[in-house]
Design a protein around this motif. Structure first.
Motif, PDB file in Angstrom:
ATOM      1  N   GLN A  96       0.806  -1.304  -0.080  1.00  0.00           N
ATOM      2  CA  GLN A  96       0.000   0.061   0.027  1.00  0.00           C
ATOM      3  C   GLN A  96       0.964   1.391   0.108  1.00  0.00           C
ATOM      4  OE1 GLN A  96      -3.208  -1.436   3.206  1.00  0.00           O
ATOM      5  NE2 GLN A  96      -3.776   0.401   2.163  1.00  0.00           N
ATOM      6  N   SER A  97       0.294   2.456  -0.397  1.00  0.00           N
ATOM      7  CA  SER A  97       1.048   3.550  -0.564  1.00  0.00           C
ATOM      8  C   SER A  97       1.064   3.998   1.097  1.00  0.00           C
ATOM      9  CB  SER A  97       0.342   4.627  -1.103  1.00  0.00           C
ATOM     10  OG  SER A  97       0.585   6.062  -1.033  1.00  0.00           O
ATOM     11  N   ASP A 100      -1.436   6.237   2.692  1.00  0.00           N
ATOM     12  CA  ASP A 100      -2.703   5.444   3.389  1.00  0.00           C
ATOM     13  C   ASP A 100      -2.529   4.902   4.784  1.00  0.00           C
ATOM     14  OD1 ASP A 100      -4.087   6.006   1.085  1.00  0.00           O
ATOM     15  OD2 ASP A 100      -3.387   4.363  -0.048  1.00  0.00           O
ATOM     16  N   TRP A 463      -0.929  -2.359  -8.461  1.00  0.00           N
ATOM     17  CA  TRP A 463      -2.135  -2.150  -9.276  1.00  0.00           C
ATOM     18  C   TRP A 463      -3.364  -2.616  -8.465  1.00  0.00           C
ATOM     19  CZ3 TRP A 463      -6.049  -4.326 -11.961  1.00  0.00           C
ATOM     20  CH2 TRP A 463      -6.860  -3.511 -12.771  1.00  0.00           C
ATOM     21  N   VAL A 465      -4.043  -3.425  -5.643  1.00  0.00           N
ATOM     22  CA  VAL A 465      -4.228  -2.863  -4.389  1.00  0.00           C
ATOM     23  C   VAL A 465      -5.172  -1.762  -4.496  1.00  0.00           C
ATOM     24  CG1 VAL A 465      -3.567  -1.493  -2.308  1.00  0.00           C
ATOM     25  CG2 VAL A 465      -2.569  -3.703  -2.963  1.00  0.00           C
ATOM     26  N   LYS A 466      -4.775  -0.885  -5.535  1.00  0.00           N
ATOM     27  CA  LYS A 466      -5.453   0.378  -6.087  1.00  0.00           C
ATOM     28  C   LYS A 466      -6.723   0.386  -6.733  1.00  0.00           C
ATOM     29  CE  LYS A 466      -1.010   2.874  -5.769  1.00  0.00           C
ATOM     30  NZ  LYS A 466      -0.029   3.428  -6.428  1.00  0.00           N
ATOM     31  N   ASN A 467      -7.026  -0.931  -7.738  1.00  0.00           N
ATOM     32  CA  ASN A 467      -7.885  -0.962  -8.647  1.00  0.00           C
ATOM     33  C   ASN A 467      -8.961  -2.037  -8.414  1.00  0.00           C
ATOM     34  OD1 ASN A 467      -7.160   1.083 -11.030  1.00  0.00           O
ATOM     35  ND2 ASN A 467      -5.293   0.158 -10.074  1.00  0.00           N
TER      36      ASN A 467
END
Length: 790
Positions: A96-97, A100, A463, A465-467
């Motif tokens: 994760q970023s 966040d 990708w 995780v975010k989509n």
């Protein structure tokens, strides 16, 4: 040593069990920890080694409290010692970023670190200590840290609050163990007497468990293998020789036999908790298995309700079968699959598929991650584990999915598209290597290929995780997991593996193929203390002991059949060649032979063939020539309902006269093992061919490997697996001491020494027949004998 009940807990398990809450959520969470998690820890630790940083510090704390003796242990990722004080560092890798993640991202992360800090302050008499969470972003290698300082008093209050919450579970465990052990000591063998070979098997199992060894057993049908292994294992538990039993099988029907054995012992007064694990797709209450709180009411709030559900069930039930688990899961609105996994922690025996112990992708990490424990593995139908293990320890990838996803991501994510393109290009090169005979092989791992996969895995993970919810998510997720499996399998790669490329069906496949699973099975068995491998067809024993991970100290026993040999007639028709090149010529002769067998005694028979093609060809000739015979045949598309429908044709129906049925099936198929048709359910098996696996590239490279290793390549790759299918099919006939039946083997190779030396002792004496007249005479003589008196 203390007389108080001992409760051994890891810090992680204590924290996660007591503090869990919220939903089961299928939203993508990184699964690359085995690849990248260690790297994250090592990088953080190495970067700080000159700053007073001590990595991987083992911590243990024992305390007598409220009538229990707790043994708490864990491993702190780092202890930082400086002039200004001491800090406990807990490292968590993430995809994760970091933007966040804030200080309150995970209370369980803080709790785990605080428990380590508590132990350290007590042991080192520190008035206060720093607690630091270090989040490592795997893609960027960036770090984000949060630091809090706690006094020893604050940490002590926190720790004892956790222990106080756990006391109800400690009491449950302690009270149950006392009750269980008393019941075990009072338990007698649940039958009036032992069958022939049954006591010998039970004694061997008990000895193996007490000595923490391995045992390989060939125990023919009728000995009572399930009870003969469970009973001594249970007895050994009350004496402290084992803490938990895993009863492992390949088939649902065998798991049901184990459940029946526990029910039988419960009737004799046994108090013992067993749980049966059912695959997620089968036990899920939803039409589609999607663990998402927006889709599934059982996933939403599952962790808020699951601990009370566990407590309720354990207080009321002992035999946790699938229906029981489903009933309580409905009652408490929890996911039945995750519920069943949690129940394994509180049960004395876990009945489950092989993969929960052996498969590196799905084994029960709650038991086996930290070097295992004091467990006994009872491995039923162990002959099935050879090919299952090869599959578990192998991995493969196809070219087409990479090309398709490259096109899909070309405009939306050029980075992923580029990574996919490089993999596709590499596989084009592999395809060219295999153009000569559609195969290419090499002993080494594909070292140039693995970095390309790792790059794709890291990009795909970020990708995914975010989509969540993107239309491409499912397709990328599947390829991500396949690539991850391939990378994890590569970690096991050694000289027991071979890499091969195959061009087939318009695609190119690369496979890491485990030729010899013995080493990895042996390593998996080390997760427990003792292992018993048993089957009616574990022959030859030396072969199975070697291939299933045995060692020079392993025990091996072969037991005689408990049934009177006069109850069966074994005839060998070795004048017919069923080799592949001769099969078409044999169709009419096989049909005639089957008809001659049926004419001598009406009843139910099963005829087994080496392939569907052979079976169907003979079936067509037989039904056209003898339309008056009632026939049924196996098909490759059969589901569980079709299977039951097939078998019901052989089961006597109350109030009706048994007319007789001839079934056509394939060797090694669903009706050639695990089928229990007693008494008149089946009176004969006709086995056409020696069961050799189809000649193929994989079988040939297994042959080549063992030729080089022990000069027994053909035996290990073809002969022994084939003969095992024959033995299994023949074993369908005599299931009880009152059963009578015939076994007819049709193939000239059954008359050769290489096959006759593989015959089990209960196949002697037997009769070789040369003509149809001899066949009829042998059967007439057998059926004219009086039925056995019991």
């Amino acid at each position: 040593m203390t007389n108080q009940p001992e409760i051994k807990l890891s810090v992680r398990n204590l924290v996660e069990f007591m503090l869990r809450s919220g939903n089961i959520d299928s939203k993508f969470i990184s699964n690359a920890s085995a690849l990248e998690g260690t790297r994250a820890h090592q990088k953080v630790q190495k970067d700080n080694q000159d700053k007073g940083y001590t990595a991987e510090v083992s911590l243990k704390y024992n305390l007598a409290y409220e009538g229990f003796y707790f043994l708490i242990e864990g491993r702190a990722d780092g202890i930082i010692t400086t002039d200004t004080g001491v800090v406990v560092d807990e490292i968590k890798s993430t995809s994760q970023s970091l933007s966040d993640i804030d200080e309150d991202y995970s209370q369980t992360h803080w709790a785990q670190a605080k428990c380590y800090a508590f132990i350290y302050t007590i042991q080192n008499e520190l008035p206060e200590i720093g607690v630091q969470l270090t989040y490592f972003q795997r893609e960027s290698d960036e770090i984000k840290q949060f630091l809090k300082v706690f006094t020893q008093t604050e940490l002590t209050t926190f720790f004892y609050d956790l222990i106080n919450q756990y006391l109800v579970w400690a009491s449950l465990t302690s009270d149950w163990v006392t009750k269980r052990n008393a019941a075990i000591r009072a338990l007698d063998f649940p039958f009036e007497s032992y069958r022939r070979g049954q006591r010998e098997l039970a004694v061997a199992v008990y000895k193996t468990i007490t000595e923490h060894k391995k045992l390989f057993v060939q125990a023919p049908t009728g000995i009572g293998k399930t009870m003969s292994t469970l009973f001594p294992a249970i007895k050994s538990m009350a004496e402290g020789h084992t803490a938990k039993i895993f009863y492992l099988t390949a088939k649902t029907i065998v798991r049901e036999v184990a459940e029946e054995a526990f029910a039988k012992m419960a009737d004799q007064g046994l108090a013992f908790k067993s749980v049966t694990l059912t695959a997620k797709d089968k036990i899920c209450f939803q039409e589609e298995t999607i663990c998402d709180p927006d889709y599934c009411d059982y996933a939403r709030g599952h962790f808020d309700r699951v601990n009370p559900a566990i407590l309720d069930l354990l207080e009321q039930e002992n035999r946790l079968t699938r229906p029981i688990i489903e009933d309580y899961a409905h009652k408490h609105q929890v996911c039945p699959f995750e519920f069943s996994l949690d129940l394994t922690l509180w049960c004395d025996c876990v009945i489950c598929d092989y993969n929960y112990v052996f498969d590196p992708r799905v084994y029960l990490k709650r038991f086996f991650t930290d070097n295992g424990g004091d467990y006994t593995f009872l491995i039923d139908e162990a002959h099935n584990l050879v090919d299952r293990a090869r599959s578990m320890f192998s991995a493969e990838l196809y070219k087409k999915p990479f090309l398709e996803l490259k096109r899909l991501f070309k405009d939306t994510d050029p980075g992923i598209a580029k990574a996919l393109g490089k993999i596709n290009s590499h596989m084009i090169g592999l395809r060219k290597l295999a153009e000569t005979d559609q195969h290419y092989r090499q002993p080494e791992a594909p070292k140039d290929f693995l970095p390309l996969l790792l790059k794709f895995i890291n990009l795909a993970e970020a990708w995914l995780v975010k989509n969540e919810g993107n239309e491409s998510h499912k397709q990328l997720l599947e390829l991500y997991f396949n690539a991850l499996t391939f990378m994890r399998t590569a970690e096991f790669y050694d000289d027991r593996y071979l890499t091969y490329v195959e061009n087939a069906n318009g695609d190119t496949k690369i496979k890491l193929f485990c030729l010899d699973p013995s080493h990895l099975l042996g390593e998996a068995i080390k997760r427990g203390r003792a292992a018993i491998f048993f089957s009616a067809t574990l022959s030859p024993l030396n072969y199975f002991a070697e291939i299933l991970g045995g060692d020079p100290d392993s025990y091996k026993i072969s037991l005689p059949s408990p049934f009177d040999v006069k109850n069966r007639e074994l005839l060998i028709a070795d004048t017919i060649s069923t080799t592949f090149r001769n099969r078409e010529k044999t169709y009419p002769a096989i049909a005639t032979c089957i008809k001659a067998i049926l004419e001598q005694q009406s009843g139910n028979y099963l005829a087994y063939f080496p392939s569907y093609k052979y079976m169907n060809a003979v079936f067509e000739i037989f039904t056209e020539t003898y339309p008056e015979i009632i026939t049924i045949r196996q098909s490759p598309e059969m589901n569980e309902a079709d299977r039951e429908l097939f078998l019901n044709q052989f089961r006597p129906k109350p109030g009706t006269t048994q007319v007789g049925m001839l079934g056509f099936g394939v060797l090694g198929g669903i009706f050639s093992e695990g089928v229990d048709l007693k008494h008149e359910g089946l009176i004969g098996a006709i086995i056409v061919g020696v069961g050799l696996p189809q000649i193929c590239f994989e079988r040939d490279i297994i042959r080549d490997y063992f030729n080089e290793k022990n000069n027994a390549g053909y035996e290990y790759s073809y002969l022994y697996p084939g003969m095992n299918k024959v033995l299994q099919a023949a074993g369908r006939v005599i299931r009880t001491e009152t059963d009578r039946g015939v076994i007819v083997l049709i193939d000239e190779r059954f008359g050769s020494l290489s096959y006759r030396q593989l015959f089990p002792r209960e196949w002697f004496p037997h009769r070789r027949i040369r003509t149809e007249a001899e066949l009829k005479k042998g059967l007439q003589d057998f059926w004219a004998m009086p039925e056995p008196q019991i």
